[in-house]
Motif scaffolding. Structure first.
Motif, PDB file in Angstrom:
ATOM      1  N   LEU A 244     -14.531   1.433   2.271  1.00  0.00           N
ATOM      2  CA  LEU A 244     -14.384   0.151   2.966  1.00  0.00           C
ATOM      3  C   LEU A 244     -13.554  -0.811   2.122  1.00  0.00           C
ATOM      4  O   LEU A 244     -12.686  -1.517   2.631  1.00  0.00           O
ATOM      5  CB  LEU A 244     -15.765  -0.447   3.255  1.00  0.00           C
ATOM      6  CG  LEU A 244     -16.661   0.399   4.168  1.00  0.00           C
ATOM      7  CD1 LEU A 244     -18.032  -0.248   4.340  1.00  0.00           C
ATOM      8  CD2 LEU A 244     -15.993   0.604   5.528  1.00  0.00           C
ATOM      9  N   GLY A 245     -13.824  -0.819   0.824  1.00  0.00           N
ATOM     10  CA  GLY A 245     -13.065  -1.689  -0.072  1.00  0.00           C
ATOM     11  C   GLY A 245     -11.585  -1.339  -0.089  1.00  0.00           C
ATOM     12  O   GLY A 245     -10.720  -2.220  -0.063  1.00  0.00           O
ATOM     13  N   ALA A 246     -11.290  -0.043  -0.124  1.00  0.00           N
ATOM     14  CA  ALA A 246      -9.889   0.386  -0.145  1.00  0.00           C
ATOM     15  C   ALA A 246      -9.188  -0.070   1.141  1.00  0.00           C
ATOM     16  O   ALA A 246      -8.043  -0.523   1.110  1.00  0.00           O
ATOM     17  CB  ALA A 246      -9.807   1.900  -0.295  1.00  0.00           C
ATOM     18  N   TRP A 247      -9.896   0.046   2.274  1.00  0.00           N
ATOM     19  CA  TRP A 247      -9.302  -0.407   3.544  1.00  0.00           C
ATOM     20  C   TRP A 247      -9.046  -1.905   3.515  1.00  0.00           C
ATOM     21  O   TRP A 247      -8.019  -2.394   3.971  1.00  0.00           O
ATOM     22  CB  TRP A 247     -10.202  -0.043   4.718  1.00  0.00           C
ATOM     23  CG  TRP A 247     -10.181   1.425   5.018  1.00  0.00           C
ATOM     24  CD1 TRP A 247      -9.286   2.337   4.510  1.00  0.00           C
ATOM     25  CD2 TRP A 247     -11.091   2.149   5.847  1.00  0.00           C
ATOM     26  NE1 TRP A 247      -9.586   3.592   4.987  1.00  0.00           N
ATOM     27  CE2 TRP A 247     -10.686   3.518   5.810  1.00  0.00           C
ATOM     28  CE3 TRP A 247     -12.213   1.807   6.603  1.00  0.00           C
ATOM     29  CZ2 TRP A 247     -11.355   4.511   6.521  1.00  0.00           C
ATOM     30  CZ3 TRP A 247     -12.871   2.792   7.320  1.00  0.00           C
ATOM     31  CH2 TRP A 247     -12.453   4.140   7.275  1.00  0.00           C
ATOM     32  N   LEU A 248     -10.014  -2.625   2.960  1.00  0.00           N
ATOM     33  CA  LEU A 248      -9.850  -4.082   2.840  1.00  0.00           C
ATOM     34  C   LEU A 248      -8.583  -4.411   2.055  1.00  0.00           C
ATOM     35  O   LEU A 248      -7.769  -5.251   2.466  1.00  0.00           O
ATOM     36  CB  LEU A 248     -11.083  -4.664   2.142  1.00  0.00           C
ATOM     37  CG  LEU A 248     -11.070  -6.160   1.846  1.00  0.00           C
ATOM     38  CD1 LEU A 248     -11.242  -6.944   3.135  1.00  0.00           C
ATOM     39  CD2 LEU A 248     -12.177  -6.529   0.865  1.00  0.00           C
ATOM     40  N   PHE A 249      -8.393  -3.713   0.922  1.00  0.00           N
ATOM     41  CA  PHE A 249      -7.220  -4.004   0.101  1.00  0.00           C
ATOM     42  C   PHE A 249      -5.945  -3.520   0.761  1.00  0.00           C
ATOM     43  O   PHE A 249      -4.904  -4.158   0.654  1.00  0.00           O
ATOM     44  CB  PHE A 249      -7.391  -3.413  -1.291  1.00  0.00           C
ATOM     45  CG  PHE A 249      -8.155  -4.330  -2.170  1.00  0.00           C
ATOM     46  CD1 PHE A 249      -7.497  -5.335  -2.832  1.00  0.00           C
ATOM     47  CD2 PHE A 249      -9.518  -4.218  -2.285  1.00  0.00           C
ATOM     48  CE1 PHE A 249      -8.205  -6.215  -3.610  1.00  0.00           C
ATOM     49  CE2 PHE A 249     -10.237  -5.094  -3.058  1.00  0.00           C
ATOM     50  CZ  PHE A 249      -9.575  -6.098  -3.715  1.00  0.00           C
ATOM     51  N   GLY A 250      -6.038  -2.378   1.446  1.00  0.00           N
ATOM     52  CA  GLY A 250      -4.886  -1.935   2.223  1.00  0.00           C
ATOM     53  C   GLY A 250      -4.510  -3.011   3.226  1.00  0.00           C
ATOM     54  O   GLY A 250      -3.331  -3.326   3.411  1.00  0.00           O
ATOM     55  N   GLY A 251      -5.525  -3.602   3.841  1.00  0.00           N
ATOM     56  CA  GLY A 251      -5.294  -4.661   4.823  1.00  0.00           C
ATOM     57  C   GLY A 251      -4.591  -5.857   4.205  1.00  0.00           C
ATOM     58  O   GLY A 251      -3.626  -6.390   4.767  1.00  0.00           O
ATOM     59  N   VAL A 252      -5.055  -6.270   3.026  1.00  0.00           N
ATOM     60  CA  VAL A 252      -4.439  -7.436   2.363  1.00  0.00           C
ATOM     61  C   VAL A 252      -2.970  -7.144   2.047  1.00  0.00           C
ATOM     62  O   VAL A 252      -2.087  -7.984   2.243  1.00  0.00           O
ATOM     63  CB  VAL A 252      -5.206  -7.787   1.065  1.00  0.00           C
ATOM     64  CG1 VAL A 252      -4.484  -8.882   0.300  1.00  0.00           C
ATOM     65  CG2 VAL A 252      -6.620  -8.210   1.395  1.00  0.00           C
ATOM     66  N   THR A 253      -2.715  -5.912   1.557  1.00  0.00           N
ATOM     67  CA  THR A 253      -1.338  -5.531   1.226  1.00  0.00           C
ATOM     68  C   THR A 253      -0.437  -5.606   2.452  1.00  0.00           C
ATOM     69  O   THR A 253       0.684  -6.127   2.399  1.00  0.00           O
ATOM     70  CB  THR A 253      -1.320  -4.085   0.676  1.00  0.00           C
ATOM     71  OG1 THR A 253      -2.352  -3.959  -0.283  1.00  0.00           O
ATOM     72  CG2 THR A 253       0.012  -3.745   0.057  1.00  0.00           C
ATOM     73  N   ILE A 254      -0.943  -5.090   3.564  1.00  0.00           N
ATOM     74  CA  ILE A 254      -0.133  -5.038   4.779  1.00  0.00           C
ATOM     75  C   ILE A 254       0.033  -6.436   5.368  1.00  0.00           C
ATOM     76  O   ILE A 254       1.106  -6.816   5.835  1.00  0.00           O
ATOM     77  CB  ILE A 254      -0.803  -4.096   5.798  1.00  0.00           C
ATOM     78  CG1 ILE A 254      -0.805  -2.675   5.245  1.00  0.00           C
ATOM     79  CG2 ILE A 254      -0.091  -4.142   7.142  1.00  0.00           C
ATOM     80  CD1 ILE A 254       0.518  -2.210   4.706  1.00  0.00           C
ATOM     81  N   LEU A 255      -1.037  -7.187   5.316  1.00  0.00           N
ATOM     82  CA  LEU A 255      -1.013  -8.564   5.821  1.00  0.00           C
ATOM     83  C   LEU A 255       0.138  -9.334   5.180  1.00  0.00           C
ATOM     84  O   LEU A 255       0.910 -10.017   5.844  1.00  0.00           O
ATOM     85  CB  LEU A 255      -2.336  -9.242   5.485  1.00  0.00           C
ATOM     86  CG  LEU A 255      -2.478 -10.692   5.937  1.00  0.00           C
ATOM     87  CD1 LEU A 255      -2.764 -10.734   7.428  1.00  0.00           C
ATOM     88  CD2 LEU A 255      -3.563 -11.410   5.168  1.00  0.00           C
TER      89      LEU A 255
END
Lengths: 309, 358
Positions: A244-255
């Protein structure tokens, strides 16, 4: 309508951006569960990234590339393991040394490979599923490594909590003196845990150089190894939460990329700070609860063990 | 029964404390020999052009001092923290902020400077670095967040901030599209100490840091508290030492020193603010701190050695076409060998089967 059409590609990009973090964080999670703190993730990722890339360029086989990347990551980790486990070096200092060494070594190996393009892995296409609106591409149209990283999550969880070997590994991380007294080979178990962490970091690095941005550039992990370390704390040493954390950070990167794409007038450098600032914020939020960290962190994390002492 | 065993010494070996750094250097040179051979270079010639040739001229020795200056400043601060188990990995970012703040003053008073500008820039640099280090200090004490990770993340943020500034607010208005500031005026430039070289006033700051660091560690009660906290945190607690204060002090101090180092780079050898002001001084300073045994005088020697690896890397690149990246490999190897041979301080190596218990 327009917004909805964006969600699919954003989700797809998020899962891809999360993959290198997920590999590295899962590996480090197992290492820390065994009671060892290896701060050299960034270095191991870089060595994996450059070795995987170089081998793929030379052989044309991404599978060979990924295998070699995992082996290279493990080999780099073995340096750390020998120093900290058998020569009783300080884990913090040795981990830092591993990163500094990995940065230099990868740049040295990568000399002749700068600027060479690579194709990246083919995306899967499952008729019907991949064509689903909105989520099809994100869930069913990734390449194999993205799924491998996700598949590693239940595997690591099952290993840690449902197998005898996993129980022993956790015991070693919780109380090495007791585990030793029971006859378990503390150093050997930690050695293999560190190698596994290195192999996973190597895979994460290779995903970056061979797939995510298929090219080699010095220092291309740009702090992802450190973010992976923070993710392990965020996850309170639990595999599913690491995902879940990795997805969160992936999200921030893409955002950050999408804000730029939308033409909002913020300097690109300030947007590029977001993943790092998010890491600090998340660390703060999670570490605040001292009791929770104490409860979940392996009790022997970072402590030296010498069987004769 | 293994054939090689480690037997704990009753007492740490004082001799080994001094021998192991030399052993580490020797092993690094040996590995360098093998590495150069494997890369197809004449190893002796390569080692010579890397470690000796660069310092055979006055200019070369001057460059050695120029590069050792920021390393010493950063490493003295880091070492004081490391002694208290405060792991500041953010010297690179603190150095960058020192350059941004100190150098920013040079730009702010462009054309209207005076004798007061340089002292102001030093203070500005120190405050910039200390402010950047205050963040991990605050986050650790208030929220229990690991200063290793927060200070490291801030390195990346600092570099991006610098990149933003030189592309925007700091960019030379009369320049072309290059991402760099105006050249600093004479009032904002550190004076050269040694004609014919680039050795600047910052070298004296570094010496002052060594002397001050030694005084703090060896001659003050605070230094004693730092030692106790580092060795036995529990005892420090019983003694009623204020551990929070030590965390603040060590982080602010190392941040300020790194900030002065950064200010010294832009007001010294570089002479302006560019997007890359450090070839990784803040990270190399970690190695310097350990190689110098966390002791200011040792740090001074270690900084000279690591400075040599920087200029050796450049020289070998020009002379023999060796990749510059080899500098990082040497630095990493040196730290590995040092950490590995440190085992000799606390343990004896025994060969053969275990003897009967005494």
């Amino acid at each position: 309508m327009n917004d909805l059409a964006l969600i699919g590609p954003i989700l797809a990009a998020m899962f891809a951006a999360a993959t290198p973090l997920l590999f590295a964080a899962l590996g480090e999670l197992v290492v820390e569960k065994s009671g060892v703190l290896n701060l050299g993730v960034e270095g191991m990722m870089l060595v994996g990234a450059v070795c995987g890339f170089a081998v793929t360029v030379r052989t044309g086989s991404p599978i060979t590339g990924f295998v070699v990347a995992a082996l290279a990551g493990a080999a780099t980790a073995s340096l750390f393991a020998v120093l900290t486990l058998f020569l009783l070096a300080n884990q913090v200092a040795t981990g830092l040394a591993l990163t500094l060494f990995g940065v230099g070594l990868s740049a040295l190996i990568g000399q002749g490979f700068v600027g060479i393009p690579l194709e990246g892995l083919p995306k899967l296409h499952i008729p019907g599923l991949t064509d689903l609106p909105v989520v099809g591409q994100a869930l069913f149209g990734q390449d194999i490594m993205v799924y491998l990283a996700v598949a590693a999550v239940p595997l690591v969880h099952l290993f840690l909590y449902r197998t005898r070997a996993g129980l022993v590994l956790r015991a070693v991380g919780e109380n090495h003196t007791a585990a030793h007294a029971l006859g378990y080979k503390v150093l050997r178990i930690r050695f293999f845990a560190v190698l596994f962490g290195g192999a996973m970091a190597g895979l994460g690095g290779a995903f970056l150089s061979m797939d995510y941005t298929p090219m080699w550039a010095e220092n291309m992990t740009s702090g992802r190894g450190w973010i992976a370390l923070a993710l392990v704390v965020f996850a309170t040493w639990k595999p599913v939460r690491a995902m879940l954390g990795a997805w969160l950070f992936g999200g921030v990167t893409i955002l950050q990329l999408h804000v730029q794409g939308l033409g909002i007038d913020v300097p690109s450098q300030l947007l590029s700070m977001l993943p790092y600032l998010a890491t600090v914020l998340v660390l703060v939020l999670i570490s605040r609860d001292v009791a929770r960290i104490r409860l979940n962190a392996p009790a022997c994390l970072g402590k030296l063990f010498h069987p004769d002492a | 029964m293994s054939l090689i065993r480690l037997e704990p010494r009753g007492q740490a070996s004082k001799t080994m404390v001094y021998v192991t750094p030399l052993l580490a250097v020797a092993l690094t040179l040996l590995s360098g020999f093998i590495l150069f051979m494997a890369m197809g270079f004449d190893p002796l010639k390569a080692l010579y052009s890397f470690f000796v040739a660069p310092v055979t001229s006055v200019r070369g020795v001057g460059e050695l001092v120029v590069k050792a200056t920021p390393l010493t400043l950063c490493a003295v601060g880091l070492a004081i923290g490391f002694r208290a188990n405060v792991w500041n990995i953010g010297a690179e970012g603190q150095l960058t902020l020192g350059a941004i703040a100190g150098g920013g003053l040079a730009l702010a008073f462009y054309g209207e400077g005076g004798w007061w500008l340089l002292p102001l820039m030093v203070i500005g640099g120190a405050i910039g670095g200390a402010a950047w280090a205050a963040v991990p200090a605050f986050l650790r004490l208030r929220f229990n967040a690991s200063e290793i990770l927060t200070s490291l993340m801030l390195n990346y943020v600092a570099l991006l901030l610098l990149s933003y500034l030189v592309h925007g607010p700091y960019r030379d208005p009369d320049g072309f599209a290059f991402p760099e500031s105006r050249l600093f005026e004479a009032d904002a430039t550190l004076p050269i100490l040694w004609a014919g070289t680039r050795v600047h006033l910052g070298a004296l700051f570094a010496l002052a840091a060594v002397a001050g660091g030694w005084l703090l560690i060896a001659r003050t009660f605070i230094g004693f508290q730092i030692k106790v906290i580092g060795l036995t945190p529990a005892a420090a607690g019983y003694a009623g030492f204020d551990q929070k204060r030590i965390v603040w002090l060590t982080l602010l101090l190392s941040g300020a020193l790194a900030g002065i180092a950064g200010m010294g780079e832009v007001a010294g050898p570089i002479g302006q603010i560019t997007a890359s002001i450090s070839p990784g001084y803040g990270y190399t300073a970690i190695i310097v701190a350990f190689l110098g045994r966390l002791h200011p005088v040792g740090i001074l020697l270690a900084a000279l050695l690591m400075a040599l690896s920087f200029i050796g890397g450049e020289a070998a690149q020009i002379a023999m076409g060796l990749p510059k990246a080899i500098t990082g490999v040497f630095q990493g190897m040196l730290l590995f060998f040092l950490l590995a041979s440190d085992v000799l301080i606390r343990y004896r190596v025994r060969f053969g089967a275990r003897r009967a218990a005494a």
